[in-house]
Motif scaffolding. Structure first.
Motif, PDB file in Angstrom:
ATOM      1  N   LYS A  30       0.854  -1.193   0.000  1.00  0.00           N
ATOM      2  CA  LYS A  30       0.000   0.000   0.000  1.00  0.00           C
ATOM      3  C   LYS A  30       0.887   1.240   0.000  1.00  0.00           C
ATOM      4  CE  LYS A  30      -2.678  -1.236   3.535  1.00  0.00           C
ATOM      5  NZ  LYS A  30      -3.767  -1.191   4.533  1.00  0.00           N
ATOM      6  N   GLN A  31       1.989   1.171   0.767  1.00  0.00           N
ATOM      7  CA  GLN A  31       2.938   2.298   0.761  1.00  0.00           C
ATOM      8  C   GLN A  31       3.572   2.456  -0.619  1.00  0.00           C
ATOM      9  OE1 GLN A  31       6.963   1.976   2.521  1.00  0.00           O
ATOM     10  NE2 GLN A  31       6.419   3.685   3.847  1.00  0.00           N
ATOM     11  N   LEU A  32       3.989   1.344  -1.213  1.00  0.00           N
ATOM     12  CA  LEU A  32       4.626   1.383  -2.529  1.00  0.00           C
ATOM     13  C   LEU A  32       3.696   2.012  -3.562  1.00  0.00           C
ATOM     14  CD1 LEU A  32       6.579  -1.528  -4.240  1.00  0.00           C
ATOM     15  CD2 LEU A  32       4.813  -0.294  -5.483  1.00  0.00           C
ATOM     16  N   ILE A  33       2.453   1.539  -3.600  1.00  0.00           N
ATOM     17  CA  ILE A  33       1.494   2.038  -4.601  1.00  0.00           C
ATOM     18  C   ILE A  33       1.181   3.511  -4.364  1.00  0.00           C
ATOM     19  CG2 ILE A  33      -0.858   1.824  -5.499  1.00  0.00           C
ATOM     20  CD1 ILE A  33       1.134  -0.413  -6.345  1.00  0.00           C
ATOM     21  N   THR A  34       0.972   3.885  -3.111  1.00  0.00           N
ATOM     22  CA  THR A  34       0.652   5.281  -2.787  1.00  0.00           C
ATOM     23  C   THR A  34       1.764   6.209  -3.251  1.00  0.00           C
ATOM     24  OG1 THR A  34      -0.677   4.616  -0.879  1.00  0.00           O
ATOM     25  CG2 THR A  34       0.116   6.888  -0.924  1.00  0.00           C
ATOM     26  N   GLU A  35       3.013   5.831  -2.972  1.00  0.00           N
ATOM     27  CA  GLU A  35       4.152   6.688  -3.331  1.00  0.00           C
ATOM     28  C   GLU A  35       4.386   6.721  -4.838  1.00  0.00           C
ATOM     29  OE1 GLU A  35       6.632   6.158   0.861  1.00  0.00           O
ATOM     30  OE2 GLU A  35       7.533   5.492  -1.011  1.00  0.00           O
ATOM     31  N   CYS A  36       4.308   5.559  -5.486  1.00  0.00           N
ATOM     32  CA  CYS A  36       4.537   5.517  -6.938  1.00  0.00           C
ATOM     33  C   CYS A  36       3.454   6.306  -7.683  1.00  0.00           C
ATOM     34  CB  CYS A  36       4.572   4.072  -7.432  1.00  0.00           C
ATOM     35  SG  CYS A  36       6.080   3.180  -7.007  1.00  0.00           S
ATOM     36  N   TYR A  37       2.220   6.198  -7.218  1.00  0.00           N
ATOM     37  CA  TYR A  37       1.122   6.911  -7.876  1.00  0.00           C
ATOM     38  C   TYR A  37       1.272   8.423  -7.686  1.00  0.00           C
ATOM     39  CZ  TYR A  37      -3.612   7.880  -9.530  1.00  0.00           C
ATOM     40  OH  TYR A  37      -4.695   8.340 -10.229  1.00  0.00           O
ATOM     41  N   ALA A  38       1.643   8.835  -6.475  1.00  0.00           N
ATOM     42  CA  ALA A  38       1.812  10.269  -6.186  1.00  0.00           C
ATOM     43  C   ALA A  38       2.945  10.867  -7.011  1.00  0.00           C
ATOM     44  CB  ALA A  38       2.066  10.470  -4.698  1.00  0.00           C
ATOM     45  N   ASP A  39       4.012  10.084  -7.210  1.00  0.00           N
ATOM     46  CA  ASP A  39       5.188  10.578  -7.932  1.00  0.00           C
ATOM     47  C   ASP A  39       5.171  10.219  -9.417  1.00  0.00           C
ATOM     48  OD1 ASP A  39       6.112  11.576  -5.524  1.00  0.00           O
ATOM     49  OD2 ASP A  39       7.322   9.796  -5.080  1.00  0.00           O
ATOM     50  N   ASN A  40       4.088   9.551  -9.852  1.00  0.00           N
ATOM     51  CA  ASN A  40       3.969   9.125 -11.244  1.00  0.00           C
ATOM     52  C   ASN A  40       5.181   8.290 -11.681  1.00  0.00           C
ATOM     53  OD1 ASN A  40       2.604   8.949 -13.704  1.00  0.00           O
ATOM     54  ND2 ASN A  40       3.660  10.728 -14.561  1.00  0.00           N
TER      55      ASN A  40
END
Length: 211
Positions: A30-40
């Protein structure tokens, strides 16, 4: 090109251009997806086989976070970008719950070669007919790649990994062609066996043997 990517190891093979729907429930991912999505930014899905991470996987981009549930679970849509080879796994990343890897991207030929794929598609249609299944590849036939059909011809995980490690479209098409030539007679034989079993115990109209 070599770079560092966050990784989400899974027991599946993802191919370039493939759309993959995932349910995310572990805190680290969930952390990985949240960060990758926020940073594109994309992340990697290395293939897990026989309870260990293999050397190859696919870089994917997050196309959409469809739903974030009340308990924090996520439904997301991703798309495969490129095949990578792992040079080194970084298990501990400061302030992160997830792991990462240093990877390189082998030169990969990804373009339709319909003239060569066409007979393979014919065999795939025959396979589907025998199995009484239908598939929509959601592309014009002339635009299809070996990657588009690879999950739909009954490959084992080991075979899917082998195909992932082929970097020329002609080699991938030939791999699929040989696989279909092996399994089609088996499927056709199963259909004949099913018919024989159905007929067993029923009256048959048979012509006598002339001697």
């Amino acid at each position: 090109m070599t770079n560092f990517i966050p990784i989400f190891p899974l027991n599946i093979v993802v191919y370039p251009d493939e759309i993959l729907h995932l349910k995310i429930f572990e805190p680290r991912y969930k952390q990985l997806i949240t960060e990758c999505y926020a940073d594109n930014k994309p992340f990697g899905i290395p293939v897990v086989a026989n309870n260990k991470i293999t050397d190859f996987g696919t870089l994917v981009e997050i196309k959409e976070i469809v739903t974030i549930h009340a308990d924090g679970k996520m439904d997301i849509v991703t798309k495969g970008i490129a095949v990578f080879k792992i040079l080194e796994i970084i298990q501990q990343i400061p302030d992160k719950l997830y792991s990462g890897a240093i990877v390189t991207y082998p030169t990969n030929q990804i373009r339709p070669m319909y003239t060569y794929l066409k007979p393979v598609l014919s065999n795939i249609r025959e396979l589907f007919k025998q199995l009484q299944v239908t598939k929509d590849f959601k592309k014009k036939e002339e635009e299809l790649l070996s990657y588009d059909v690879a999950h739909h011809v009954g490959l084992t995980q080991e075979q899917e990994i082998t195909l992932l490690c082929l970097f020329k479209e002609l080699e991938r098409i030939e791999f699929l062609r040989r696989h279909l030539l092996q399994i089609l007679p088996l499927v056709q034989g199963m259909e004949l066996l099913k018919e024989k079993i159905k007929l067993n115990g029923h009256f048959k109209e048979l012509k006598g043997f002339n001697f």
